[in-house]
Motif scaffolding. Structure first.
Motif, mmCIF file in Angstrom:
data_model
loop_
_atom_site.group_PDB
_atom_site.id
_atom_site.type_symbol
_atom_site.label_atom_id
_atom_site.label_comp_id
_atom_site.label_asym_id
_atom_site.label_seq_id
_atom_site.Cartn_x
_atom_site.Cartn_y
_atom_site.Cartn_z
ATOM 1 N N ARG A 385 -9.239 -12.435 -1.374
ATOM 2 C CA ARG A 385 -9.728 -11.080 -1.275
ATOM 3 C C ARG A 385 -8.557 -10.120 -1.403
ATOM 4 N NH1 ARG A 385 -14.036 -12.225 3.601
ATOM 5 N NH2 ARG A 385 -15.556 -13.303 2.308
ATOM 6 N N THR A 386 -8.895 -8.834 -1.434
ATOM 7 C CA THR A 386 -7.920 -7.835 -1.835
ATOM 8 C C THR A 386 -7.186 -7.243 -0.652
ATOM 9 O OG1 THR A 386 -9.354 -7.280 -3.680
ATOM 10 C CG2 THR A 386 -7.660 -5.688 -3.121
ATOM 11 N N ASP A 387 -5.884 -7.062 -0.789
ATOM 12 C CA ASP A 387 -5.089 -6.249 0.122
ATOM 13 C C ASP A 387 -4.663 -4.977 -0.595
ATOM 14 O OD1 ASP A 387 -5.094 -7.616 2.474
ATOM 15 O OD2 ASP A 387 -2.984 -8.144 2.464
ATOM 16 N N GLY A 388 -4.507 -3.915 0.172
ATOM 17 C CA GLY A 388 -3.808 -2.764 -0.365
ATOM 18 C C GLY A 388 -2.324 -3.069 -0.464
ATOM 19 N N PHE A 389 -1.611 -2.250 -1.241
ATOM 20 C CA PHE A 389 -0.157 -2.350 -1.259
ATOM 21 C C PHE A 389 0.434 -0.954 -1.336
ATOM 22 C CE2 PHE A 389 -0.871 -2.410 -5.912
ATOM 23 C CZ PHE A 389 0.055 -1.463 -6.335
ATOM 24 N N VAL A 390 1.659 -0.814 -0.848
ATOM 25 C CA VAL A 390 2.438 0.408 -0.962
ATOM 26 C C VAL A 390 3.850 0.007 -1.361
ATOM 27 C CG1 VAL A 390 3.212 2.536 0.131
ATOM 28 C CG2 VAL A 390 1.059 1.473 0.855
ATOM 29 N N THR A 391 4.374 0.645 -2.410
ATOM 30 C CA THR A 391 5.693 0.298 -2.937
ATOM 31 C C THR A 391 6.482 1.566 -3.193
ATOM 32 O OG1 THR A 391 4.862 -1.714 -4.001
ATOM 33 C CG2 THR A 391 6.933 -0.809 -4.832
ATOM 34 N N GLU A 392 7.745 1.556 -2.793
ATOM 35 C CA GLU A 392 8.673 2.633 -3.147
ATOM 36 C C GLU A 392 9.697 2.071 -4.123
ATOM 37 O OE1 GLU A 392 12.055 5.665 -1.255
ATOM 38 O OE2 GLU A 392 10.817 4.435 0.092
ATOM 39 N N LEU A 393 9.716 2.615 -5.352
ATOM 40 C CA LEU A 393 10.672 2.210 -6.383
ATOM 41 C C LEU A 393 11.862 3.154 -6.393
ATOM 42 C CD1 LEU A 393 8.208 1.544 -9.314
ATOM 43 C CD2 LEU A 393 9.924 -0.104 -8.572
ATOM 44 N N ASN A 394 13.037 2.637 -6.711
ATOM 45 C CA ASN A 394 14.209 3.507 -6.816
ATOM 46 C C ASN A 394 14.136 4.358 -8.084
ATOM 47 O OD1 ASN A 394 14.930 1.745 -8.874
ATOM 48 N ND2 ASN A 394 16.673 0.863 -7.791
ATOM 49 N N ALA A 395 15.099 5.261 -8.262
ATOM 50 C CA ALA A 395 14.992 6.308 -9.281
ATOM 51 C C ALA A 395 14.998 5.775 -10.704
ATOM 52 C CB ALA A 395 16.118 7.325 -9.102
ATOM 53 N N ASP A 396 15.693 4.670 -10.963
ATOM 54 C CA ASP A 396 15.729 4.152 -12.328
ATOM 55 C C ASP A 396 14.745 3.011 -12.542
ATOM 56 O OD1 ASP A 396 16.928 2.028 -11.043
ATOM 57 O OD2 ASP A 396 18.876 2.247 -12.025
ATOM 58 N N GLY A 397 13.901 2.754 -11.547
ATOM 59 C CA GLY A 397 12.865 1.747 -11.702
ATOM 60 C C GLY A 397 13.356 0.327 -11.716
#
Length: 745
Positions: A385-397
């Motif tokens: 089943r599905t989980d939410g996710f939250v991601t913070e990427l740096n400036a150059d990806g």
């Protein structure tokens, strides 16, 4: 060969954009025009990608060049030269009818560096050390009239500057070299040249008087075989007359399989543009991968249902892709929401079924561990089943600041994300998990809905601090039926969420006095109401200020929300309620929604509602609008003047419109078109409403405003003829692609 060191910031792309402006101290006429060149019926003119600057080639001429095109400015006019292999060059000379040779021609805003051209073997013809300028100024073309040419993000523009008392209708243009000139049914000026056309968009203008916007009709008037002037309706000469929007650029973006962008954001520090969504593409072409070298994830691993999530970053011109990265594991991943901070970090929220979704500095609170998906195997399908996710990427990806699952042991989605000045991320979505992580100060600590992973859910609101690793705050939010938070916004210490609910006992706290009951009824009738809630930051906690239903007797869904520093919320969505709350004063737009007999809409209207909070919640303005088909508002944003920009998708052929250009259309061109509608800040007028699209299906899902109040719109298209301008990718690659465009007001 050409050697250049000029530091110019914008390029000349697949069309030349001309902005004609006439100004004086009492009245300003600003007409927008796009010149699009097509030397054959099917092949669009493409001048290439040289930066746009003006070279002082001699004291009497300034030029800007690119492969296949040259624009030369002299003291008494300008000449456009278009070249196409196998054809004689097409030349059109624009001159000022009744004008005089400019008393002064000069370059302005000197650019760093010099331009040198070594062409041919005759050294006498070489040009070295030429200065380059950002603008060219012509003085006194007419008495009291000057002209300024300049570049603006791959577009060439010119302004007429009028001294007090000059009538703009005295200005006229002659186009020598054009075989024929005409004005088409949409108001465009059409110049026939050497088997092709130059198209100049109709001039459109309005005035702002006492805070209220008034449209002023402006059009081209053919005055001779090759001459044209401007026809302006009556207007107040003591007030400015302002430009209608200009298309700066519009482009496809996608790989060989298919993409949809669900969210767009702009870095407030440098106006770089970010998009996020889902992709099935492993490549753009056989030789070009979809993800860029050096990005966080360059290999496609997506599942059959949603593919991989992706995040892409462009420069402010939309011409240069800075990075594109996949974000996901070996199953299904989708990015549904996006925001960006001043450091260029992208905060992405979505959903995943991947056991190997990338994780870094995950959230851990109590027994909750965001380093692994918490959904158990579904015995019916064998899938997670599905989980939410939250991601913070740096400036150059290239890397993750943090990335975490967010959910419990059942179905969870993260559908909205916002960020504050300190890098704290606020997230909303839905959960059916009885063990979704919550914090000690939570407003609601238990799943209110009857546990059923497919039919009942609560909204949640969570705050993740900068750097991840734990939750500052997390709460369930909802009643005993089905509640989904679709969007979240942050401004000045306040957090706003919007979505929809079918719970009769959804928390109503300090809400609208006339909206205490779901659908305005004491018994459940099977329809949802939109809801809006506001929390205020209190240390690491969030305190609920208000929560209210928003809607009427049928289906009402809030899809997006924006907020200002004064705690006003701007909510958009769709409705099937014929009695959705409509203001009786202020701007009025047509609406045709009809009552449906089932939950599934056969016709919808978009809606826009403003809510104000000063300890008491009020509804200063509310309006549904649309045609007789399916009309849905998907995104909303505010500019610095608090004008309200709304985008979405429509199937209606009678959607209310205010005007058109070659790109902003007065008619639905396909099965579904994107739309943009703009309400004035005082809510007394509509500044713009128009279709955008091609022959197939086009939907706008996200909108953002940059520091110069340019409008950035993103969405999805299956059209092969979606209108493009200065496009980094002029053609659709997959069965569906993202579209990305910029409108300059």
């Amino acid at each position: 060969m050409i050697s250049t060191t000029a530091a110019a910031s914008s390029n000349l792309g697949s069309a030349i954009l001309v902005n004609s402006k006439m100004k004086n101290s009492f009245a300003t006429f600003v007409g927008s025009a796009v010149i699009t060149a097509a030397l054959t019926a099917s092949a669009a003119f493409n001048p290439g990608n040289l930066p746009l600057w003006f070279e002082a080639s001699d004291p009497a001429t300034f030029t800007t060049r690119s492969p296949g095109a040259e624009f030369a400015i002299t003291a008494n006019g300008a000449e456009i030269t278009l070249q196409k292999t196998g054809r004689q060059p097409a030349k059109v000379r624009m001159s000022f009818v009744g004008g005089r040779t400019a008393t002064q021609l000069r370059g302005e805003q000197l650019l760093a560096g010099k331009v040198s051209r070594f062409i041919g073997n005759d050294a006498a013809q070489w040009r070295t050390g030429q200065s380059a300028f950002a603008q060219v100024q012509l003085e006194n073309i007419y008495p009291g009239v000057s002209v300024t040419y300049y570049g603006n993000a791959k577009q060439l523009e010119y302004d007429f500057n009028l001294a007090a008392g000059v009538n703009p209708e005295t200005i006229a243009l002659r186009f020598d070299g054009a075989e024929k000139i005409s004005v088409d049914a949409s108001g465009q000026l059409v110049l026939q040249v050497n088997g092709g056309q130059l198209l100049q968009h109709p001039p459109v203008a309005y005035q702002t008087i006492s805070g209220e916007r008034h449209a002023v009709a402006a059009s081209y008037k053919i005055t001779g075989a090759k001459t044209v002037s401007f026809a302006i309706d009556a207007y107040d000469h003591s007030q400015p007359l302002v430009i209608d929007p200009i298309f700066s650029w519009a482009t496809y973006f996608g790989g060989s399989a298919g993409e949809t962008t669900w969210a767009v954001a702009v870095n407030p520090a440098d106006d770089t543009i970010y998009v996020a969504g889902q992709t099935f593409s492993a490549k753009v072409t056989n030789n070009v991968p979809f993800a860029t070298d050096g990005s966080f994830a360059t290999n496609y691993h997506g599942g059959a249902i949603t593919g991989d999530a992706f995040v892409a970053k462009f420069d402010s011109t939309g011409q240069n892709l800075i990075y594109c990265t996949y974000l996901g594991g070996s199953a299904n991943d989708i990015a549904l929401a996006l925001t960006v901070d001043g450091d260029g970090h992208a905060y992405v929220a979505g959903a995943t079924t991947s056991k190997n979704f990338p994780v870094s500095n995950p959230v851990t609170n109590g027994l909750y561990n965001g380093s692994r998906i918490n959904g158990p195997i579904n015995p019916d399908t064998g899938s997670y089943r599905t989980d939410g996710f939250v991601t913070e990427l740096n400036a150059d990806g290239s890397g993750l600041i943090y990335s975490t699952y967010l959910g419990g042991s059942s179905t969870d989605f993260a559908t909205g994300v916002a960020v504050d000045e300190s890098g704290n991320a606020f997230v909303t979505g839905l959960t059916t998990s009885t063990n979704f992580p919550f914090t000690g100060e939570a407003f609601q600590k238990r799943l209110g809905a009857t546990y059923n992973p497919f039919h009942h859910a609560n909204t949640f609101v969570a705050e993740i601090p900068a750097g991840g690793q734990h939750l500052n705050y997390s709460t369930y939010f909802g009643g005993t039926n089905f509640d989904i938070g679709n969007a979240i916004a942050y401004n000045n210490g306040n957090v706003f969420i919007a979505g929809y609910t079918t719970s009769t006992n959804f928390p109503w706290v300090n809400g609208l006095a006339d909206s205490r009951l779901l659908n305005g009824r004491t018994n459940f009738n099977g329809f949802a109401d939109a809801f809006v809630a506001m929390f205020t930051k209190n240390g690491t906690n969030l305190d609920l200020q208000y929560s209210t239903f928003l809607g009427s007797t049928n289906q009402d869904v809030a899809t997006a929300i924006a907020a200002d520093a004064a705690a006003n919320a701007y909510v958009v969505g769709w409705t099937t309620s014929t009695n959705f709350p409509n203001s009786t004063t202020g701007a009025q737009l047509s609406s045709y929604v009809r009552t449906n007999k089932t939950t599934f809409a056969i016709a919808t209207n978009a809606f826009f509602t403003k809510l104000a909070w000063d300890g008491t919640l009020t509804r200063p303005y509310s309006q549904m609008f649309g045609g007789r088909g399916l009309d849905v508002a998907n995104g909303v944003a505010l500019d610095s003047a608090k004008n309200i920009f709304i985008v979405g998708a429509v199937t209606s052929t009678n959607f209310p419109v205010t005007g058109s250009t070659n790109f902003l259309s007065a008619t639905n061109r396909g099965k579904a078109d994107a739309f943009i509608t703009v309400f004035a800040a005082d809510l007394n007028s509509v500044l713009l409403s128009a279709y955008i699209g091609g022959k197939q299906k086009d939907s706008a899902y996200g909108i953002a405003i940059d520091s110069a109040n340019n409008i950035i719109i993103a969405g999805g298209t299956t059209s092969t003829n979606f209108p493009t301008l200065n496009a980094a990718q002029p053609k659709r690659n997959g069965i569906s692609d993202t579209f990305l465009l910029k409108i300059t007001p």
